[in-house]
Scaffold this motif. Sequence first.
Motif, PDB file in Angstrom:
ATOM      1  N   SER A 126       0.826  -1.220   0.000  1.00 44.92           N
ATOM      2  CA  SER A 126       0.000   0.000   0.000  1.00 44.92           C
ATOM      3  C   SER A 126       0.853   1.259   0.000  1.00 44.92           C
ATOM      4  O   SER A 126       0.560   2.220  -0.723  1.00 44.92           O
ATOM      5  CB  SER A 126      -0.927   0.006   1.215  1.00 44.92           C
ATOM      6  N   ARG A 127       1.914   1.255   0.791  1.00 43.94           N
ATOM      7  CA  ARG A 127       2.787   2.429   0.871  1.00 43.94           C
ATOM      8  C   ARG A 127       3.468   2.683  -0.477  1.00 43.94           C
ATOM      9  O   ARG A 127       3.551   3.820  -0.941  1.00 43.94           O
ATOM     10  CB  ARG A 127       3.838   2.227   1.958  1.00 43.94           C
ATOM     11  N   HIS A 128       3.930   1.624  -1.133  1.00 46.19           N
ATOM     12  CA  HIS A 128       4.612   1.793  -2.412  1.00 46.19           C
ATOM     13  C   HIS A 128       3.643   2.201  -3.524  1.00 46.19           C
ATOM     14  O   HIS A 128       3.997   3.006  -4.388  1.00 46.19           O
ATOM     15  CB  HIS A 128       5.361   0.518  -2.778  1.00 46.19           C
ATOM     16  N   LEU A 129       2.428   1.694  -3.474  1.00 45.28           N
ATOM     17  CA  LEU A 129       1.437   2.130  -4.457  1.00 45.28           C
ATOM     18  C   LEU A 129       1.075   3.594  -4.257  1.00 45.28           C
ATOM     19  O   LEU A 129       0.788   4.315  -5.222  1.00 45.28           O
ATOM     20  CB  LEU A 129       0.193   1.244  -4.395  1.00 45.28           C
ATOM     21  N   ALA A 130       1.095   4.062  -3.030  1.00 46.06           N
ATOM     22  CA  ALA A 130       0.853   5.480  -2.762  1.00 46.06           C
ATOM     23  C   ALA A 130       1.958   6.329  -3.402  1.00 46.06           C
ATOM     24  O   ALA A 130       1.691   7.413  -3.929  1.00 46.06           O
ATOM     25  CB  ALA A 130       0.776   5.732  -1.262  1.00 46.06           C
ATOM     26  N   GLU A 131       3.192   5.833  -3.376  1.00 43.83           N
ATOM     27  CA  GLU A 131       4.306   6.536  -4.034  1.00 43.83           C
ATOM     28  C   GLU A 131       4.051   6.634  -5.540  1.00 43.83           C
ATOM     29  O   GLU A 131       4.265   7.673  -6.155  1.00 43.83           O
ATOM     30  CB  GLU A 131       5.625   5.797  -3.790  1.00 43.83           C
ATOM     31  N   VAL A 132       3.576   5.541  -6.129  1.00 49.28           N
ATOM     32  CA  VAL A 132       3.288   5.534  -7.563  1.00 49.28           C
ATOM     33  C   VAL A 132       2.151   6.506  -7.869  1.00 49.28           C
ATOM     34  O   VAL A 132       2.202   7.257  -8.846  1.00 49.28           O
ATOM     35  CB  VAL A 132       2.954   4.110  -8.053  1.00 49.28           C
ATOM     36  N   ARG A 133       1.115   6.506  -7.025  1.00 47.04           N
ATOM     37  CA  ARG A 133      -0.001   7.453  -7.220  1.00 47.04           C
ATOM     38  C   ARG A 133       0.476   8.896  -7.207  1.00 47.04           C
ATOM     39  O   ARG A 133      -0.081   9.745  -7.892  1.00 47.04           O
ATOM     40  CB  ARG A 133      -1.047   7.267  -6.125  1.00 47.04           C
ATOM     41  N   SER A 134       1.509   9.178  -6.421  1.00 46.03           N
ATOM     42  CA  SER A 134       2.022  10.546  -6.331  1.00 46.03           C
ATOM     43  C   SER A 134       2.927  10.912  -7.507  1.00 46.03           C
ATOM     44  O   SER A 134       3.435  12.019  -7.577  1.00 46.03           O
ATOM     45  CB  SER A 134       2.760  10.754  -5.011  1.00 46.03           C
ATOM     46  N   GLY A 135       3.141   9.950  -8.434  1.00 45.26           N
ATOM     47  CA  GLY A 135       3.907  10.264  -9.633  1.00 45.26           C
ATOM     48  C   GLY A 135       5.292   9.659  -9.689  1.00 45.26           C
ATOM     49  O   GLY A 135       6.000   9.830 -10.677  1.00 45.26           O
ATOM     50  N   ARG A 136       5.707   8.965  -8.658  1.00 43.98           N
ATOM     51  CA  ARG A 136       7.046   8.368  -8.652  1.00 43.98           C
ATOM     52  C   ARG A 136       7.025   6.972  -9.249  1.00 43.98           C
ATOM     53  O   ARG A 136       6.032   6.267  -9.183  1.00 43.98           O
ATOM     54  CB  ARG A 136       7.576   8.284  -7.223  1.00 43.98           C
ATOM     55  N   ASP A 173      15.289  -8.109  -7.242  1.00 41.24           N
ATOM     56  CA  ASP A 173      15.377  -9.446  -6.664  1.00 41.24           C
ATOM     57  C   ASP A 173      16.860  -9.733  -6.465  1.00 41.24           C
ATOM     58  O   ASP A 173      17.601  -9.828  -7.441  1.00 41.24           O
ATOM     59  CB  ASP A 173      14.738 -10.471  -7.608  1.00 41.24           C
ATOM     60  N   HIS A 174      17.270  -9.802  -5.229  1.00 42.69           N
ATOM     61  CA  HIS A 174      18.687  -9.976  -4.882  1.00 42.69           C
ATOM     62  C   HIS A 174      19.540  -8.882  -5.517  1.00 42.69           C
ATOM     63  O   HIS A 174      20.628  -9.136  -6.036  1.00 42.69           O
ATOM     64  CB  HIS A 174      19.187 -11.355  -5.284  1.00 42.69           C
ATOM     65  N   GLY A 175      19.022  -7.661  -5.528  1.00 42.93           N
ATOM     66  CA  GLY A 175      19.757  -6.516  -6.041  1.00 42.93           C
ATOM     67  C   GLY A 175      19.658  -6.305  -7.543  1.00 42.93           C
ATOM     68  O   GLY A 175      20.155  -5.312  -8.059  1.00 42.93           O
ATOM     69  N   ASN A 176      19.026  -7.226  -8.265  1.00 43.84           N
ATOM     70  CA  ASN A 176      18.891  -7.101  -9.718  1.00 43.84           C
ATOM     71  C   ASN A 176      17.504  -6.572 -10.072  1.00 43.84           C
ATOM     72  O   ASN A 176      16.510  -7.170  -9.667  1.00 43.84           O
ATOM     73  CB  ASN A 176      19.096  -8.459 -10.400  1.00 43.84           C
ATOM     74  N   PRO A 177      17.412  -5.477 -10.827  1.00 44.35           N
ATOM     75  CA  PRO A 177      16.104  -4.946 -11.213  1.00 44.35           C
ATOM     76  C   PRO A 177      15.341  -5.962 -12.061  1.00 44.35           C
ATOM     77  O   PRO A 177      15.901  -6.550 -12.980  1.00 44.35           O
ATOM     78  CB  PRO A 177      16.439  -3.707 -12.044  1.00 44.35           C
ATOM     79  N   ILE A 178      14.069  -6.191 -11.714  1.00 42.61           N
ATOM     80  CA  ILE A 178      13.258  -7.162 -12.453  1.00 42.61           C
ATOM     81  C   ILE A 178      11.955  -6.564 -12.977  1.00 42.61           C
ATOM     82  O   ILE A 178      11.359  -7.122 -13.890  1.00 42.61           O
ATOM     83  CB  ILE A 178      12.950  -8.412 -11.611  1.00 42.61           C
ATOM     84  N   ALA A 179      11.495  -5.462 -12.397  1.00 45.16           N
ATOM     85  CA  ALA A 179      10.224  -4.874 -12.825  1.00 45.16           C
ATOM     86  C   ALA A 179      10.187  -3.414 -12.411  1.00 45.16           C
ATOM     87  O   ALA A 179      10.957  -2.972 -11.554  1.00 45.16           O
ATOM     88  CB  ALA A 179       9.051  -5.616 -12.204  1.00 45.16           C
ATOM     89  N   ARG A 180       9.266  -2.689 -13.039  1.00 44.34           N
ATOM     90  CA  ARG A 180       9.087  -1.284 -12.692  1.00 44.34           C
ATOM     91  C   ARG A 180       7.597  -1.000 -12.631  1.00 44.34           C
ATOM     92  O   ARG A 180       6.841  -1.399 -13.511  1.00 44.34           O
ATOM     93  CB  ARG A 180       9.760  -0.399 -13.736  1.00 44.34           C
ATOM     94  N   ILE A 181       7.163  -0.318 -11.581  1.00 39.11           N
ATOM     95  CA  ILE A 181       5.783   0.137 -11.457  1.00 39.11           C
ATOM     96  C   ILE A 181       5.806   1.637 -11.716  1.00 39.11           C
ATOM     97  O   ILE A 181       6.510   2.377 -11.038  1.00 39.11           O
ATOM     98  CB  ILE A 181       5.207  -0.165 -10.060  1.00 39.11           C
ATOM     99  N   VAL A 182       5.042   2.056 -12.729  1.00 31.66           N
ATOM    100  CA  VAL A 182       5.018   3.466 -13.112  1.00 31.66           C
ATOM    101  C   VAL A 182       3.583   3.963 -13.109  1.00 31.66           C
ATOM    102  O   VAL A 182       2.655   3.186 -13.280  1.00 31.66           O
ATOM    103  CB  VAL A 182       5.651   3.694 -14.504  1.00 31.66           C
ATOM    104  N   PRO A 183       3.392   5.256 -12.918  1.00 32.17           N
ATOM    105  CA  PRO A 183       2.038   5.805 -12.990  1.00 32.17           C
ATOM    106  C   PRO A 183       1.429   5.557 -14.366  1.00 32.17           C
ATOM    107  O   PRO A 183       2.117   5.595 -15.379  1.00 32.17           O
ATOM    108  CB  PRO A 183       2.243   7.305 -12.750  1.00 32.17           C
ATOM    109  N   VAL A 184       0.148   5.305 -14.412  1.00 31.50           N
ATOM    110  CA  VAL A 184      -0.542   4.982 -15.656  1.00 31.50           C
ATOM    111  C   VAL A 184      -0.482   6.130 -16.652  1.00 31.50           C
ATOM    112  O   VAL A 184      -0.354   5.909 -17.855  1.00 31.50           O
ATOM    113  CB  VAL A 184      -2.013   4.598 -15.364  1.00 31.50           C
ATOM    114  N   ASP A 185      -0.543   7.352 -16.188  1.00 33.64           N
ATOM    115  CA  ASP A 185      -0.581   8.488 -17.112  1.00 33.64           C
ATOM    116  C   ASP A 185       0.770   8.800 -17.741  1.00 33.64           C
ATOM    117  O   ASP A 185       0.863   9.637 -18.615  1.00 33.64           O
ATOM    118  CB  ASP A 185      -1.140   9.726 -16.422  1.00 33.64           C
TER     119      ASP A 185
END
Length: 84
Positions: free
Chosen positions: A13-23, A29-41
Motif C-alpha cells: 500500500s505504501r509503495h502504491l501510494a508513491e506511484v499514485r504521487s507520480g514516482r 530481486d537480490h539486487g537485480n532490477p526485475i520490474a518497474r511500477i510506473v504511474p498509468v498516465d
Amino acid sequence: MEIGVRDLRDHLSRHLAEVRSGRSVTITDHGNPIARIVPVDRLTALEQLRKEGRIQPARKRKQTTTEPIQGGGIVSDLVDDQRR
C-alpha cells in the motif's frame, strides 16, 4: 526508488501510494532490477516514440510460420552435412 520483492510484499500500500504521487518504483530481486511500477498516465518509451512520429505500428501482421520439417538422424550429423 528501488525496493526488494519482500519489501514490496510487506508494504504494498505504501509503495502504491508513491506511484499514485507520480514516482516510479523499481522492484529488485537480490539486487537485480526485475520490474518497474510506473504511474498509468506516464507514457512508455515506445508510446512516446509513436506520439512523436518517430516510429509507426507495423502495417500488416506477422506471417505465420511454416510447419517444421521432420528430419532424421543426429543433429550434429545434419549440421556437419550442411557445412560441407
